[in-house]
Design an enzyme around this catalytic site. Structure first.
Site, short mmCIF file in Angstrom:
data_model
loop_
_atom_site.label_atom_id
_atom_site.label_comp_id
_atom_site.label_asym_id
_atom_site.label_seq_id
_atom_site.Cartn_x
_atom_site.Cartn_y
_atom_site.Cartn_z
N THR A 17 44.85 47.89 34.15
CA THR A 17 46.41 48.04 33.66
C THR A 17 46.41 47.59 32.33
O THR A 17 47.12 47.60 31.55
CB THR A 17 46.94 47.56 34.80
OG1 THR A 17 47.25 48.44 35.68
CG2 THR A 17 48.58 47.17 34.08
N TYR A 31 51.90 54.42 35.44
CA TYR A 31 51.65 54.49 34.00
C TYR A 31 50.20 55.06 33.91
O TYR A 31 49.58 54.84 34.88
CB TYR A 31 51.79 52.86 33.33
CG TYR A 31 51.43 51.94 34.21
CD1 TYR A 31 49.73 51.81 34.42
CD2 TYR A 31 52.04 50.93 35.01
CE1 TYR A 31 49.27 50.70 35.09
CE2 TYR A 31 51.58 50.11 35.89
CZ TYR A 31 50.05 50.21 35.97
OH TYR A 31 49.57 49.11 36.66
N SER A 64 40.13 50.50 38.05
CA SER A 64 39.39 49.55 38.85
C SER A 64 39.27 49.92 40.37
O SER A 64 38.12 49.69 40.98
CB SER A 64 39.41 48.17 39.01
OG SER A 64 40.55 47.63 39.53
N THR A 97 43.18 45.12 38.18
CA THR A 97 43.14 44.10 39.06
C THR A 97 42.97 44.50 40.75
O THR A 97 42.52 43.74 41.45
CB THR A 97 44.77 43.50 39.20
OG1 THR A 97 45.50 44.68 39.61
CG2 THR A 97 45.02 42.94 37.96
N ASP A 98 42.73 45.78 40.83
CA ASP A 98 42.64 46.29 42.11
C ASP A 98 41.29 45.74 42.67
O ASP A 98 41.32 45.42 44.15
CB ASP A 98 42.59 47.80 42.09
CG ASP A 98 43.88 48.44 41.96
OD1 ASP A 98 44.97 47.75 41.99
OD2 ASP A 98 44.14 49.68 42.12
N LYS A 170 43.50 39.38 45.78
CA LYS A 170 44.61 40.15 45.27
C LYS A 170 45.53 40.21 46.35
O LYS A 170 45.07 40.79 47.32
CB LYS A 170 44.38 41.39 44.70
CG LYS A 170 45.67 42.13 44.27
CD LYS A 170 45.32 43.59 43.57
CE LYS A 170 46.74 44.11 42.69
NZ LYS A 170 46.52 45.21 41.95
N GLU A 291 27.76 35.66 72.49
CA GLU A 291 26.27 35.57 72.53
C GLU A 291 25.45 36.91 72.33
O GLU A 291 24.64 36.93 71.55
CB GLU A 291 25.55 34.81 73.87
CG GLU A 291 24.77 33.58 73.84
CD GLU A 291 24.44 33.13 75.27
OE1 GLU A 291 23.51 33.42 75.61
OE2 GLU A 291 25.29 31.90 75.22
N1 ASP Z 1 46.68 48.76 39.23
C1 ASP Z 1 45.25 48.25 38.51
C2 ASP Z 1 45.50 47.14 37.55
O1 ASP Z 1 46.44 46.28 37.88
C3 ASP Z 1 44.65 49.27 38.18
C4 ASP Z 1 43.35 49.12 38.23
O2 ASP Z 1 42.79 48.26 39.15
O3 ASP Z 1 42.56 49.60 37.32
O4 ASP Z 1 44.82 46.95 36.83
#
Ligand code: ASP
Length: 333
Positions: A17, A31, A64, A97-98, A170, A291
């Site tokens: 992102t 987006y 990601s 972030t994913d 996350k 166990e």
């Molecule tokens: N929603 C994701 C981000 O926050 C997209 C990604 O992980 O590439 O970057």
């Protein structure tokens, strides 16, 4: 580097992102991800050069959620290579972030240097009103250039917070402050351009680990099987059939396994596949619980979430398939 030399920070971009673009300033979801190249990311924050000489490279430009072992290996190998240059002070990796926490943990275990490595992303695309990418990137570069960041393991910077790669996850699908280490807590704050560290991770990291992927071409396949009411053997069987060398079971509670899944996990063990019990709960410890499971060589993921358990198991399996050694790694890293 001589005392007065200007820090040099290398930015390795992978997409996400932070490099995304929406149709308007108000588009915050839906987006397009991974549009901007690294030159555009750097050009958007001219203040970066107030703090460091910047070198920039594009490693990938993907969302990601589609990260692969191949890119992960290439990234780690490139981080290691650039850090070998005595002129380089630190590295910043831009990332979606994913799966950012998984890449950050992988680097935390495979970078053979005490120099700062900071992984950064954004929750709003570059075109958004109040986009968070530019300030996050500035924060990351400043941290990578600051000697206070040396030998703290790989860190994640978003939302003026510094988190450790190992414990941070996350926690919110859309919120800016999504990265949290719910029980371990953050490592430090960023305020007024200063870094306020409040702790160091107790776990071994970077140059302290036994993992070396610098010449590796592939990682062992490790799959995650999630547990739920009415779970059975089907997904474990599928992982075995796919050639998994390891299976992470994201169990209920303290890594509990459904009776109808257990036989398939034992079958995997019988075939020499490493099996780790993690938990879908998100906090606490997965302990040695039963166990029969321990005797069968099922590993306890201890304090790692399932996706990070997978990363550690992949790396562990590059060295050994001995359950005693693999279990030790879960306590050490
Ligand atoms: N929603 C994701 C981000 O926050 C997209 C990604 O992980 O590439 O970057």
């Amino acid at each position: 580097m001589s005392e007065n030399a200007r820090p040099t920070v290398v930015i390795l971009a992978t997409g996400g992102t932070i490099a995304g673009q929406g149709a308007s300033g108000t588009q915050m979801t839906g987006y397009h991800v991974g549009d901007l190249g690294v030159e555009a990311l750097v050009a958007a924050v001219p203040q970066l050069t107030d703090y460091a000489e910047i070198r920039a490279e594009q490693i990938a430009n993907i969302q990601s959620s589609s990260m692969t072992d191949e890119i992960l290996l290439r990234l780690s190998q490139r981080v290691n290579a650039v850090l070998e240059d005595p002129a380089v002070t630190g590295v910043v990796v831009t990332h979606g972030t994913d799966t950012l926490e998984e890449t950050a943990y992988f680097l935390n275990l495979t970078v053979k240097s005490a120099k700062p490595v900071i992984v950064v992303g954004a929750m709003r695309p570059s075109t958004a009103i109040s986009a968070d990418g530019p300030i996050n990137l500035l924060n990351a570069v400043r941290l990578a250039a600051d000697p206070v960041a040396i030998d703290r393991g790989v860190m994640i910077v978003l939302n003026d917070e510094i988190n450790g790669a190992r414990d941070c996850t996350k926690t919110n699908t859309t919120g800016l402050g999504t990265f949290k280490a719910p029980e371990a807590g953050l490592l430090g704050y960023i305020a007024g351009g200063r870094h306020y560290f409040i702790k160091k991770t107790a776990m071994h990291h970077t140059h302290q680990t036994e993992f070396d992927v610098r010449r590796l071409k592939a990682l062992p396949r490790v799959d995650i099987v999630y547990s739920y009411i009415n779970a059975d053997h089907v997904f474990v069987e599928a992982a075995i059939a796919a050639g998994a060398k390891g299976i992470v079971h994201a169990g209920t509670g303290n890594g509990s396994v459904h009776d109808d899944t257990l036989g398939a996990l034992f079958k995997a063990r019988d075939q020499g596949i490493a099996v780790a019990r993690a938990s879908r709960v998100g906090n606490g410890v997965v302990t040695e619980d039963c166990e029969e499971w321990t005797e069968a060589g099922l590993l306890d993921a201890a304090t790692l979430n399932p996706q990070k358990t997978r990363i550690l198991l992949q790396l562990g399996l590059t060295i050994t398939d001995d359950p005693i050694q693999l279990q030790r790694m879960f306590y050490e890293y």
